[in-house]
Design a protein around this motif. Structure first.
Motif, PDB file in Angstrom:
ATOM      1  N   HIS A   7       0.832  -1.215   0.000  1.00 14.53           N
ATOM      2  CA  HIS A   7       0.000   0.000   0.000  1.00 14.53           C
ATOM      3  C   HIS A   7       0.859   1.254   0.000  1.00 14.53           C
ATOM      4  O   HIS A   7       0.530   2.242  -0.677  1.00 14.53           O
ATOM      5  CB  HIS A   7      -0.924  -0.008   1.219  1.00 14.53           C
ATOM      6  N   LEU A   8       1.951   1.243   0.749  1.00 14.01           N
ATOM      7  CA  LEU A   8       2.836   2.406   0.781  1.00 14.01           C
ATOM      8  C   LEU A   8       3.478   2.646  -0.579  1.00 14.01           C
ATOM      9  O   LEU A   8       3.581   3.789  -1.040  1.00 14.01           O
ATOM     10  CB  LEU A   8       3.911   2.211   1.846  1.00 14.01           C
ATOM     11  N   THR A   9       3.906   1.572  -1.241  1.00 14.27           N
ATOM     12  CA  THR A   9       4.478   1.713  -2.582  1.00 14.27           C
ATOM     13  C   THR A   9       3.452   2.273  -3.559  1.00 14.27           C
ATOM     14  O   THR A   9       3.769   3.142  -4.383  1.00 14.27           O
ATOM     15  CB  THR A   9       4.992   0.347  -3.078  1.00 14.27           C
ATOM     16  N   LEU A 141      -6.080   9.629   1.400  1.00 14.36           N
ATOM     17  CA  LEU A 141      -6.029   9.687   2.854  1.00 14.36           C
ATOM     18  C   LEU A 141      -6.440   8.354   3.477  1.00 14.36           C
ATOM     19  O   LEU A 141      -5.849   7.918   4.480  1.00 14.36           O
ATOM     20  CB  LEU A 141      -6.936  10.813   3.360  1.00 14.36           C
ATOM     21  N   HIS A 142      -7.444   7.705   2.903  1.00 18.59           N
ATOM     22  CA  HIS A 142      -7.833   6.381   3.401  1.00 18.59           C
ATOM     23  C   HIS A 142      -6.708   5.372   3.201  1.00 18.59           C
ATOM     24  O   HIS A 142      -6.473   4.511   4.074  1.00 18.59           O
ATOM     25  CB  HIS A 142      -9.097   5.910   2.674  1.00 18.59           C
ATOM     26  N   LEU A 143      -5.994   5.483   2.086  1.00 16.90           N
ATOM     27  CA  LEU A 143      -4.861   4.595   1.854  1.00 16.90           C
ATOM     28  C   LEU A 143      -3.735   4.872   2.849  1.00 16.90           C
ATOM     29  O   LEU A 143      -3.088   3.945   3.360  1.00 16.90           O
ATOM     30  CB  LEU A 143      -4.364   4.763   0.415  1.00 16.90           C
ATOM     31  N   ILE A 250      -7.363  11.423  10.877  1.00 15.56           N
ATOM     32  CA  ILE A 250      -6.417  10.312  10.911  1.00 15.56           C
ATOM     33  C   ILE A 250      -6.249   9.835  12.349  1.00 15.56           C
ATOM     34  O   ILE A 250      -6.174  10.631  13.281  1.00 15.56           O
ATOM     35  CB  ILE A 250      -5.075  10.738  10.309  1.00 15.56           C
ATOM     36  N   SER A 251      -6.154   8.524  12.518  1.00 17.43           N
ATOM     37  CA  SER A 251      -6.025   7.944  13.852  1.00 17.43           C
ATOM     38  C   SER A 251      -5.023   6.806  13.823  1.00 17.43           C
ATOM     39  O   SER A 251      -4.646   6.312  12.754  1.00 17.43           O
ATOM     40  CB  SER A 251      -7.383   7.420  14.352  1.00 17.43           C
TER      41      SER A 251
END
Length: 281
Positions: A7-9, A141-143, A250-251
């Motif tokens: 997901h970060l990539t 943002l959800h990612l 964000i949490s």
């Protein structure tokens, strides 16, 4: 972990395709400071063990070595430990803050575009374009939340415990640290690392809902001006869609919510737990 890396990539690839990712001068300075922390801790550790303790020999893996070899060994060992914590943790915090600031800049760019747009040009197509940009930022943002939910919670917990431990140690053993400035500098660096890391997460991630609320205010004001000028009520579909959507917050694992209003609450919590630890001690 593998899914988070994927997901970060994907997130970084999407951002690099749509815009130029580069550090500001403040972020560059923070990066160099973070990278220099292991050497700072290593230098303080060498000064403490070699200069302050005044030891001329050193037993390393069963062998008695000279003071020069001791300095080199201690410096390398302390540098490696310093890279594990706090440098590796701070690099994650820096990346997290960089992404949050990037999203804030995108939202502020949309807000500025709405503010500078003439009322006559604020048509349905313009509103649809703004809504599409806002939805795209929301997806990113959800990612980001999926990638950094667990790491942000663990990092916040580690920094929180570090601040409490350092403050309690400074209060309980104040006479010891008053005579040993190298240990005092190490504790001060640890406290600054934990407190600045927490403040950075709360400030940057907490700026996202504020920026989104400001965008909604400007959008509502522009729609009001268009309503007064043209008297059209059939153009409120995008306004209703935008206003009914809650601002993204964000949490960390849905336990720690990053808001700027939580900074004072966090400060009071740290002081409270520190007093409790000192009282128990």
């Amino acid at each position: 972990m593998r899914r988070g890396r994927y997901h970060l990539t994907s997130l970084l690839r999407i951002l690099s395709e749509t815009q130029k990712l580069s550090f500001t001068w403040i972020e560059s300075v923070c990066f160099y400071v973070v990278c220099s922390l292991p050497m700072a801790f290593a230098a303080l550790n060498v000064v403490q063990q070699v200069v302050v303790d005044n030891e001329t020999t050193f037993d390393a893996y069963g062998r008695n070595v000279s003071s020069i070899a001791r300095i080199i060994f201690n410096f390398v060992e302390s540098s490696l430990w310093g890279f594990i914590y706090p440098t590796s943790v701070n690099l994650i915090v820096l990346l997290y803050c960089f992404l949050c600031r990037n999203f804030c800049r995108q939202i502020n760019r949309i807000t500025r575009d709405i503010r500078e747009c003439r009322v006559q040009n604020f048509t349905l197509s313009k509103q649809a374009n703004i809504s599409a940009q806002e939805a795209r930022i929301g997806d990113l943002l959800h990612l980001t939340q999926r990638v950094f939910s667990v790491p942000s919670f663990l990092i916040s917990a580690a920094h929180f415990c570090s601040c409490i431990t350092v403050l309690g140690s400074l209060i309980v053993d104040s006479s010891t640290y008053a005579k040993n400035y190298t240990l005092l500098c190490q504790l001060v660096l640890l406290f600054l690392n934990g407190s600045v890391g927490l403040l950075a997460c709360l400030w940057t991630a907490g700026g996202l809902p504020l920026a989104e609320d400001q965008m909604k205010v400007v959008f509502r004001r522009k729609m009001r001006e268009r309503l007064h000028l043209f008297g059209k009520v059939d153009e409120e579909c995008f306004q209703k869609e935008l206003m009914q959507k809650p601002s993204f917050l964000i949490s960390g694992c849905l336990i720690v919510y990053f808001q700027r209003s939580s900074i004072l609450t966090l400060l009071g919590t740290i002081l409270t737990y520190t007093i409790l630890l000192v009282t128990k001690a």
